[in-house]
Design a protein around this motif. Structure first.
Motif, PDB file in Angstrom:
ATOM      1  N   THR A  21      50.129   2.308  28.009  1.00  0.00           N
ATOM      2  CA  THR A  21      51.203   3.211  27.980  1.00  0.00           C
ATOM      3  C   THR A  21      51.953   2.663  29.410  1.00  0.00           C
ATOM      4  OG1 THR A  21      50.203   5.034  27.078  1.00  0.00           O
ATOM      5  CG2 THR A  21      52.098   5.551  28.579  1.00  0.00           C
ATOM      6  N   ILE A  22      53.104   1.945  29.183  1.00  0.00           N
ATOM      7  CA  ILE A  22      53.816   1.106  30.366  1.00  0.00           C
ATOM      8  C   ILE A  22      54.723   1.858  30.911  1.00  0.00           C
ATOM      9  CG2 ILE A  22      54.892  -0.975  31.001  1.00  0.00           C
ATOM     10  CD1 ILE A  22      52.997  -2.428  28.572  1.00  0.00           C
ATOM     11  N   ASP A  23      55.109   2.248  32.178  1.00  0.00           N
ATOM     12  CA  ASP A  23      56.165   2.845  32.741  1.00  0.00           C
ATOM     13  C   ASP A  23      56.910   1.857  33.371  1.00  0.00           C
ATOM     14  OD1 ASP A  23      55.530   5.309  32.469  1.00  0.00           O
ATOM     15  OD2 ASP A  23      53.832   5.549  33.982  1.00  0.00           O
ATOM     16  N   LEU A  24      58.459   1.699  33.063  1.00  0.00           N
ATOM     17  CA  LEU A  24      59.215   0.983  33.213  1.00  0.00           C
ATOM     18  C   LEU A  24      60.500   1.615  33.893  1.00  0.00           C
ATOM     19  CD1 LEU A  24      59.173  -1.556  30.385  1.00  0.00           C
ATOM     20  CD2 LEU A  24      58.352  -1.999  32.722  1.00  0.00           C
ATOM     21  N   ASN A  25      61.296   1.102  34.734  1.00  0.00           N
ATOM     22  CA  ASN A  25      62.475   1.840  35.436  1.00  0.00           C
ATOM     23  C   ASN A  25      63.633   1.725  34.206  1.00  0.00           C
ATOM     24  OD1 ASN A  25      64.116  -0.683  35.541  1.00  0.00           O
ATOM     25  ND2 ASN A  25      63.158  -1.067  37.562  1.00  0.00           N
ATOM     26  N   PRO A  26      64.589   2.342  34.094  1.00  0.00           N
ATOM     27  CA  PRO A  26      65.349   2.403  32.821  1.00  0.00           C
ATOM     28  C   PRO A  26      66.090   1.110  32.570  1.00  0.00           C
ATOM     29  CG  PRO A  26      65.765   4.547  34.206  1.00  0.00           C
ATOM     30  CD  PRO A  26      64.798   3.419  34.907  1.00  0.00           C
ATOM     31  N   ARG A  29      63.382  -1.114  31.058  1.00  0.00           N
ATOM     32  CA  ARG A  29      63.123  -0.739  29.749  1.00  0.00           C
ATOM     33  C   ARG A  29      64.214  -1.235  28.855  1.00  0.00           C
ATOM     34  NH1 ARG A  29      61.893   4.389  30.974  1.00  0.00           N
ATOM     35  NH2 ARG A  29      64.190   5.018  30.460  1.00  0.00           N
ATOM     36  N   ILE A  49      55.355   1.850  25.321  1.00  0.00           N
ATOM     37  CA  ILE A  49      56.505   2.096  26.499  1.00  0.00           C
ATOM     38  C   ILE A  49      56.842   3.648  26.719  1.00  0.00           C
ATOM     39  CG2 ILE A  49      58.562   1.368  27.246  1.00  0.00           C
ATOM     40  CD1 ILE A  49      56.655  -0.942  27.134  1.00  0.00           C
ATOM     41  N   THR A  50      56.471   4.035  27.850  1.00  0.00           N
ATOM     42  CA  THR A  50      56.843   5.326  28.268  1.00  0.00           C
ATOM     43  C   THR A  50      58.183   5.532  28.071  1.00  0.00           C
ATOM     44  OG1 THR A  50      55.000   5.498  29.701  1.00  0.00           O
ATOM     45  CG2 THR A  50      56.817   7.146  30.173  1.00  0.00           C
ATOM     46  N   ASP A  51      58.835   6.672  27.535  1.00  0.00           N
ATOM     47  CA  ASP A  51      60.150   6.902  27.430  1.00  0.00           C
ATOM     48  C   ASP A  51      61.148   5.984  26.528  1.00  0.00           C
ATOM     49  OD1 ASP A  51      60.068   9.403  28.835  1.00  0.00           O
ATOM     50  OD2 ASP A  51      60.368   8.246  30.557  1.00  0.00           O
ATOM     51  N   THR A  64      60.453   5.123  17.844  1.00  0.00           N
ATOM     52  CA  THR A  64      58.976   5.007  18.204  1.00  0.00           C
ATOM     53  C   THR A  64      58.500   6.292  17.295  1.00  0.00           C
ATOM     54  OG1 THR A  64      59.729   7.300  19.685  1.00  0.00           O
ATOM     55  CG2 THR A  64      59.540   4.995  20.557  1.00  0.00           C
TER      56      THR A  64
END
Length: 156
Positions: A21-26, A29, A49-51, A64
């Motif tokens: 579960t990878i968090d990235l800035n918008p 992403r 990928i988160t969000d 998703t």
């Protein structure tokens, strides 16, 4: 619900590596997901990928499992027994996805550069392979929202 369980099981069991579960800035992403759609030359199903559903809904290039569950991506209600059937069961903007992408890891390798490893099932090839991708920032690009780009996509 049966379809969602099949989808989740298929993606979770995609490869021997542990799901991420990878968090990235918008910005990163968007660069990753939109750039990947261009490299795959079509729409795809993505996990890890988160969000991601935010960017997928905006770009119409991916879906998703959550988007399938709540109806934002159409899916048939039939039982799915293979990855190819999974791709045939989902429709993203009236087009069948060309791949399933399950992100595994992300690592910042330099300022403004992130390396990802993902397991990818491509419809045309019919098997899973591990891919390495890099997103990098180009500070001179305008508008600011496009400064990050998917720079590489290759076999691991």
């Amino acid at each position: 619900m049966l379809f969602l369980l099949s989808l989740s099981a298929a993606i979770a069991g995609a490869a021997p590596a542990t799901p991420a579960t990878i968090d990235l800035n918008p910005q990163d992403r968007y660069a990753l997901l939109a750039g990947l759609g261009a490299r795959l030359d079509g729409r795809y199903i993505v996990s890890g990928i988160t969000d991601a559903d935010v960017e997928c809904a905006a770009s119409h290039v991916c879906a998703t499992p959550d988007m399938v569950e709540d109806g934002r991506a159409r899916a048939s209600a039939r039982q799915v027994g293979s990855y190819r059937q999974l791709l045939d069961s989902v429709t993203i903007d009236d087009q069948k996805p060309v791949a399933i992408v399950a992100f595994r890891t992300a690592k910042r390798i330099a300022p403004g550069r992130i390396r990802f490893v993902a397991s990818v099932f491509e419809r045309d090839i019919g098997r899973w392979s591990n891919k390495v991708m890099e997103v990098g920032t180009s500070p001179n690009l305008v508008p600011v929202s496009l400064r990050s780009q998917l720079r590489t996509y290759r076999d691991q």
